[in-house]
Design an enzyme around this catalytic site. Structure first.
Site: not given
Length: 229
Positions: A50, A84, A86, A126, A168, A199
């Site tokens: 994203r 999520c 974002t 993010t 991640k 996030c």
């Protein structure tokens, strides 16, 4: 009786989806298995990144997000949330496709912050989320403090995405945690009353005991809203 069916639109990333499913289980008051909610987890890790899309560096995640919405539509769920933050940039388009109530985590957070009388928050998120000013849009009459460009790049984004040490890539303790603590401390020094884990990877690894101020996880706020609604 917890009879409604809850959907999770996830896969961004898969570990965050699993973590927040577990939080639904842990935060639901039950006496036996049958007291739990029926939960459908749509974990699609093939959704393009994203942040890269928002920054103009990669393909749009919207087609895959809509495919996930369509799969949840076929499961006859009542409510769903997106694991999520974002991805909430695409919420206005996604909600058009949903045949269920697609709960917006940032709207839930706004309600909770106002209940708690918070006026100034420090945002760990993010770069895509920060660039779009998502939190500024949804948090009404609340000042949003973000990290400096250097701290955002070298501490926050590095902690999430670094291929060798990032969250991640499976590293959920040690070095990336220290990076995020450093970034959070800089926000506190700039006047943040509380911190926001903006996030899911960030909220998944940080604990309120790490900071001198409160720490809000929009996903937990959303889950509590779903459970108690």
């Amino acid at each position: 009786m917890n009879d409604k069916v809850i959907g999770i639109l996830g896969g961004m990333g898969p570990e965050a989806s699993a973590f927040y499913y577990t939080q639904i289980v842990k935060r639901t008051k039950v006496h036996k298995d049958q007291d739990h909610f029926h939960v459908i987890v749509e974990s699609n890790p093939k959704i393009p990144d994203r942040t890269r899309s928002i920054l103009g560096l990669g393909e749009s995640p919207l087609p895959e997000l809509i495919k996930s919405i369509d799969r949840l539509n076929r499961m006859n769920i009542d409510q769903a949330f997106i694991t999520c933050i974002t991805s909430h940039y695409f919420y206005p388009e996604l909600v058009k496709h949903a045949k269920f109530e697609l709960v917006n985590a940032l709207e839930c957070l706004n309600i909770q912050l106002h209940k708690d009388g918070i006026k100034k928050v420090g945002l760990l998120a993010t770069s895509g989320t920060i660039k779009t000013q998502l939190f500024n849009h949804y948090l009404k009459d609340i000042e949003v403090i973000v990290p400096s460009e250097s701290i955002q790049t070298n501490y926050v984004m590095d902690a999430i995405y670094h291929p060798e040490t990032g969250i991640k890539s499976g590293h959920v303790d040690g070095y990336p945690i220290s990076q995020l603590i450093h970034a959070g401390q800089s926000l506190i020094e700039n006047g943040a009353e509380v911190l926001i884990g903006g996030c899911t990877e960030i909220s998944m690894v940080l604990k309120k005991e790490m900071f001198s101020v409160g720490l809000y996880d929009p996903m937990i706020v959303t889950i509590d809203s779903l459970i108690n609604k």
